[in-house]
Design a protein around this motif. Structure first.
Motif, mmCIF file in Angstrom:
data_model
loop_
_atom_site.group_PDB
_atom_site.id
_atom_site.type_symbol
_atom_site.label_atom_id
_atom_site.label_comp_id
_atom_site.label_asym_id
_atom_site.label_seq_id
_atom_site.Cartn_x
_atom_site.Cartn_y
_atom_site.Cartn_z
ATOM 1 N N THR A 279 2.197 11.440 11.935
ATOM 2 C CA THR A 279 2.485 11.899 10.512
ATOM 3 C C THR A 279 3.284 11.075 9.786
ATOM 4 O O THR A 279 4.239 10.495 10.367
ATOM 5 C CB THR A 279 2.628 13.527 10.465
ATOM 6 N N GLN A 280 3.069 10.825 8.445
ATOM 7 C CA GLN A 280 4.201 10.096 7.667
ATOM 8 C C GLN A 280 4.491 10.818 6.397
ATOM 9 O O GLN A 280 3.536 11.500 5.773
ATOM 10 C CB GLN A 280 3.788 8.567 7.521
ATOM 11 N N ARG A 281 5.605 10.592 5.861
ATOM 12 C CA ARG A 281 5.808 11.092 4.610
ATOM 13 C C ARG A 281 6.920 10.096 3.937
ATOM 14 O O ARG A 281 7.745 9.613 4.838
ATOM 15 C CB ARG A 281 6.130 12.324 4.526
ATOM 16 N N THR A 282 7.238 10.162 2.784
ATOM 17 C CA THR A 282 8.339 9.256 2.177
ATOM 18 C C THR A 282 9.305 10.267 1.268
ATOM 19 O O THR A 282 8.937 11.099 0.379
ATOM 20 C CB THR A 282 7.997 8.331 1.201
ATOM 21 N N LEU A 283 10.368 10.456 1.527
ATOM 22 C CA LEU A 283 11.265 11.340 0.864
ATOM 23 C C LEU A 283 11.551 10.629 -0.493
ATOM 24 O O LEU A 283 11.446 9.429 -0.843
ATOM 25 C CB LEU A 283 12.772 11.466 1.524
ATOM 26 N N PRO A 284 12.268 11.597 -1.697
ATOM 27 C CA PRO A 284 12.129 10.858 -2.877
ATOM 28 C C PRO A 284 13.227 9.763 -2.964
ATOM 29 O O PRO A 284 13.349 8.827 -3.772
ATOM 30 C CB PRO A 284 12.861 12.255 -3.721
ATOM 31 N N ASN A 285 14.179 9.811 -1.887
ATOM 32 C CA ASN A 285 15.227 8.657 -1.742
ATOM 33 C C ASN A 285 14.534 7.413 -1.347
ATOM 34 O O ASN A 285 15.418 6.356 -1.149
ATOM 35 C CB ASN A 285 16.432 9.108 -1.289
ATOM 36 N N GLY A 286 13.302 7.294 -0.878
ATOM 37 C CA GLY A 286 12.683 6.292 -0.605
ATOM 38 C C GLY A 286 12.465 6.275 1.245
ATOM 39 O O GLY A 286 11.949 5.346 1.757
ATOM 40 N N LEU A 287 13.291 6.769 1.977
ATOM 41 C CA LEU A 287 13.311 6.987 3.212
ATOM 42 C C LEU A 287 11.674 7.248 3.934
ATOM 43 O O LEU A 287 11.201 8.406 3.424
ATOM 44 C CB LEU A 287 14.446 7.993 4.026
ATOM 45 N N ARG A 288 11.211 6.480 4.508
ATOM 46 C CA ARG A 288 9.987 6.689 5.182
ATOM 47 C C ARG A 288 10.230 7.332 6.447
ATOM 48 O O ARG A 288 10.822 6.810 7.400
ATOM 49 C CB ARG A 288 9.170 5.423 5.521
ATOM 50 N N MET B 239 1.022 -1.181 0.042
ATOM 51 C CA MET B 239 -0.031 0.041 0.054
ATOM 52 C C MET B 239 1.122 1.393 0.035
ATOM 53 O O MET B 239 1.864 1.572 0.902
ATOM 54 C CB MET B 239 -0.881 0.013 1.318
ATOM 55 N N ARG B 240 0.573 2.204 -0.850
ATOM 56 C CA ARG B 240 1.326 3.347 -1.057
ATOM 57 C C ARG B 240 1.123 4.247 0.327
ATOM 58 O O ARG B 240 -0.059 4.539 0.601
ATOM 59 C CB ARG B 240 0.923 4.251 -2.011
ATOM 60 N N LEU B 241 2.114 4.733 0.941
ATOM 61 C CA LEU B 241 2.146 5.390 2.199
ATOM 62 C C LEU B 241 2.211 7.088 1.891
ATOM 63 O O LEU B 241 2.851 7.376 0.982
ATOM 64 C CB LEU B 241 3.191 4.990 3.004
ATOM 65 N N LEU B 242 0.931 7.473 2.487
ATOM 66 C CA LEU B 242 0.745 9.140 2.288
ATOM 67 C C LEU B 242 0.818 9.529 3.436
ATOM 68 O O LEU B 242 0.542 9.281 4.539
ATOM 69 C CB LEU B 242 -0.875 9.090 1.655
ATOM 70 N N ARG B 243 1.366 10.934 3.264
ATOM 71 C CA ARG B 243 1.560 11.699 4.483
ATOM 72 C C ARG B 243 -0.076 11.981 4.886
ATOM 73 O O ARG B 243 -0.696 12.539 4.224
ATOM 74 C CB ARG B 243 2.413 13.195 4.086
ATOM 75 N N SER B 244 -0.015 11.893 6.233
ATOM 76 C CA SER B 244 -1.321 12.080 6.721
ATOM 77 C C SER B 244 -1.225 12.176 8.402
ATOM 78 O O SER B 244 -0.317 11.787 8.841
ATOM 79 C CB SER B 244 -2.266 10.911 6.538
ATOM 80 N N ALA B 245 -2.240 12.897 8.736
ATOM 81 C CA ALA B 245 -2.294 12.851 10.453
ATOM 82 C C ALA B 245 -3.459 12.191 10.663
ATOM 83 O O ALA B 245 -4.655 12.305 10.180
ATOM 84 C CB ALA B 245 -2.425 14.395 10.904
ATOM 85 N N LEU B 246 -3.263 11.014 11.673
ATOM 86 C CA LEU B 246 -4.344 10.294 12.145
ATOM 87 C C LEU B 246 -4.924 10.972 13.244
ATOM 88 O O LEU B 246 -4.435 10.790 14.562
ATOM 89 C CB LEU B 246 -3.754 8.822 12.606
ATOM 90 N N LEU B 247 -6.128 11.749 13.165
ATOM 91 C CA LEU B 247 -6.857 12.454 14.346
ATOM 92 C C LEU B 247 -7.721 11.480 14.827
ATOM 93 O O LEU B 247 -9.129 11.354 14.905
ATOM 94 C CB LEU B 247 -7.734 13.802 13.599
ATOM 95 N N LEU B 248 -7.146 10.354 15.620
ATOM 96 C CA LEU B 248 -8.061 9.377 16.265
ATOM 97 C C LEU B 248 -7.881 9.684 17.927
ATOM 98 O O LEU B 248 -8.127 8.701 18.545
ATOM 99 C CB LEU B 248 -7.389 7.928 15.906
ATOM 100 N N THR B 249 -7.884 10.800 18.431
ATOM 101 C CA THR B 249 -7.779 10.786 19.826
ATOM 102 C C THR B 249 -8.953 10.758 20.703
ATOM 103 O O THR B 249 -9.019 10.360 21.799
ATOM 104 C CB THR B 249 -7.106 12.482 20.196
ATOM 105 N N ALA B 250 -10.114 10.530 19.731
ATOM 106 C CA ALA B 250 -11.420 10.374 20.599
ATOM 107 C C ALA B 250 -11.687 8.930 20.443
ATOM 108 O O ALA B 250 -12.458 8.759 21.301
ATOM 109 C CB ALA B 250 -12.425 11.231 19.773
ATOM 110 N N ALA B 251 -10.807 8.102 19.577
ATOM 111 C CA ALA B 251 -11.259 6.635 19.641
ATOM 112 C C ALA B 251 -10.344 6.026 20.693
ATOM 113 O O ALA B 251 -9.245 6.308 21.223
ATOM 114 C CB ALA B 251 -10.936 6.268 18.252
ATOM 115 N N CYS B 252 -10.784 4.749 20.957
ATOM 116 C CA CYS B 252 -10.250 4.077 22.010
ATOM 117 C C CYS B 252 -10.557 2.670 21.563
ATOM 118 O O CYS B 252 -11.626 2.380 21.146
ATOM 119 C CB CYS B 252 -9.901 4.288 23.374
ATOM 120 N N PHE B 253 -9.844 1.611 22.043
ATOM 121 C CA PHE B 253 -10.064 0.101 22.105
ATOM 122 C C PHE B 253 -10.619 -0.120 23.459
ATOM 123 O O PHE B 253 -9.784 -0.090 24.329
ATOM 124 C CB PHE B 253 -8.965 -0.587 21.589
#
Length: 534
Positions: free
Chosen positions: A40-49, A1-15
């Motif tokens: 948050t996540q992003r991938t540099l042009p050289n492949g570093l996640r 799965m392609r990794l996209l830069r995103s913020a996971l705003l899940l602070t209201a959720a819990c298990f």
């Protein structure tokens, strides 16, 4: 799965998991939650996640670089290579002198460490937040320009050989966990080789082999960078671009282990006699699927019922009631590919290995024969939940949990998803996986006995890596660069602090474990090679 830069705003959720505490009739069980890790996540042009976990409530920051290379990737005839290379990464780079990583961390009240696992090698530091830029510079420098020269290579190889002698060959039960368990557990997969390697294989390694190994695996597209703690996101992105973006991505493909371990359909048993063995021991292992498999949740709960705490089945029956063993434990050794559920006992004086083996297998059979009780199920889930909460209390713990999920499961949310799956595990699920994976004919048993107990004329079994284990040669990339230290006047040094940090009491020195301690998202650190039994 392609990794996209995103913020996971899940602070209201819990298990949610029902608490084990008693509740009044008709009253809803008390609920305990674990907040998902927001990143948050992003991938540099050289492949570093790059993964960032911001927590402004701590004065510290954890910097971790995990490489997708472990002992399973050791070249043919050179087991122990990944672990030896872990040591070399603390030597000099083009700009840093040997052991300068210690000075950048310990001298400011922080610490650093590293570990080698079957599937990965990781390097991590915890430092005051105002030292973040300096550590990013240092990690990028040793990724891009490690100096591998004869003197440091020879000295670190000798260090690793001495660790092997002291912590595996001479330590009570060292061979059992480091060498014999994996060798008997696998007939095809290179997991069969001990992470620490062998004296012969270590001596067979040459400096050109080490340089080729670094060029093959220590590259940005085979690594993840995780920064967790108190930082400014824009400033972090700028520093990551400044230090890591310019590292070249090689054009050749990264070699991958694709061997599949065949299912075990016939029980195997080996008996060995070893010196420096105070009491007999028995170890039984069973194949389990890869960590990303849906059945791991039920197996995780099963293991907790079996061996977590003094109310566990193993302790209550084998140690307390029957007094067969001074300790009886289990661990779930999951991996990218086939792993193992391992149960073992160090027997009490005067007790036989046969009695210990029968007791361990009897406890496994109980899971197949009848469902666990509701009380056992609730207690196990809450123990897992508590351990998970504790592991996420620090910046380092959150970073390690996420990094392991990425490299073992291929999904940064895997740890959170597994917690959610554990909350849904039923007694029927546990019985189902016990019947599927933990049959008597699926077991591999080692009887590890004192050499003084060997009967006259008896011949001990041999436990060694099977000739059917498939291991690849290392093909050196073309034109491997040989890095040398920059002249004194040309060294690029970590930037001085704008706001100098007042030194606190010093943390313990870095101690690199020879037993392949790896991170467990449930309970902190865990060792395949030497579980805490003495």
């Amino acid at each position: 799965m392609r990794l996209l830069r995103s913020a996971l705003l899940l602070t209201a959720a819990c298990f949610l998991v029902a608490a084990a505490a008693q509740t009044a009739p008709g009253q809803a069980p008390r609920q305990i939650g674990v907040k998902p890790i927001a990143y948050t996540q992003r991938t540099l042009p050289n492949g570093l996640r790059v993964y960032a976990i911001r927590d402004t409530g701590t004065p510290n920051v954890s910097v971790q670089v995990w490489y997708d290379v472990g002992s399973k990737d050791d070249p043919k005839g050179k087991s122990g290579f990944a672990h030896m290379f872990e040591h070399l990464m603390f030597k000099s780079t083009r700009n840093l002198v040997s052991e300068q990583m210690d000075r950048l961390t310990e001298d400011v009240g922080g610490y650093n460490n590293a570990s080698t696992n079957d599937d990965y090698t990781n390097y991590y530091e915890v430092i005051p937040a105002n030292h973040l830029q300096r550590l990013l510079f240092a990690e990028a420098d040793r990724m891009a320009s490690l100096v591998v020269e004869p003197k440091s290579f020879g000295s670190e190889r000798d260090v690793v050989k001495e660790e092997l002698r002291q912590s595996t060959l001479s330590r009570p039960y060292g061979k059992l966990f480091s060498l014999y368990y994996p060798a008997l557990a696998y007939t095809a997969h290179p997991y069969a080789r001990g992470t620490i390697g062998s004296i012969e294989n270590l001596e067979a390694a040459g400096i050109d082999d080490v340089r080729a190994f670094h060029a093959t695996y220590y590259r940005p597209d085979n690594a993840i960078l995780v920064v967790s703690g108190n930082f400014d996101p824009a400033q972090l992105n700028g520093w990551v671009d400044q230090y890591f973006a310019g590292i070249k991505q090689p054009s050749v493909a990264i070699p991958r282990v694709t061997v599949a371990e065949p299912a075990r359909t016939k029980a195997v048993t080996r008996t060995v006699y070893e010196p420096n063995t105070p009491l007999p021991a028995v170890l039984v292992s069973y194949h389990v699927p890869a960590d990303r498999d849906a059945d791991i949740a039920a197996l995780t709960v099963l293991k907790a019922v079996l061996a977590t705490g003094e109310s566990s089945r193993l302790y209550e029956s084998v140690v307390y009631r029957d007094q067969l063993a001074q300790s009886a434990e289990a661990f779930l050794d999951t991996k990218q590919a086939t792993g193992n559920l391992v149960v073992y006992a160090i027997l009490a004086g005067g007790k036989t290995a046969e009695a210990g083996e029968a007791a361990l297998k009897r406890e496994i059979a109980r899971f197949r024969d009848a469902p666990v009780t509701a009380a056992e199920l609730a207690e196990a889930k809450n123990e897992i939940l508590t351990q998970s909460i504790e592991s996420r209390e620090t910046a380092e713990g959150k970073a390690s949990t996420l990094a392991a999920a990425v490299l073992i499961d291929g999904d940064p949310q895997a740890a959170d998803k597994q917690l959610a799956a554990i909350a849904q595990v039923s007694a029927a699920d546990i019985q189902r996986v016990a019947r599927k994976y933990l049959g008597d004919d699926q077991s591999a048993t080692i009887r590890y006995l004192p050499v003084g107990d060997k009967p006259s004329g008896a011949v001990a079994d041999t436990i060694a890596v099977a000739p059917t284990v498939r291991v690849a040669d290392l093909t050196a990339p073309a034109n491997v660069a040989i890095v040398t230290p920059a002249p004194d006047g040309q060294r690029v040094q970590p930037l001085p602090l704008a706001h100098p940090y007042r030194r606190r009491s010093r943390s313990p020195s870095r101690s690199v474990s020879p037993t392949a301690c790896g991170w467990s998202r449930w309970s902190g650190t865990t060792c395949r090679s030497s579980p805490p039994i003495w």
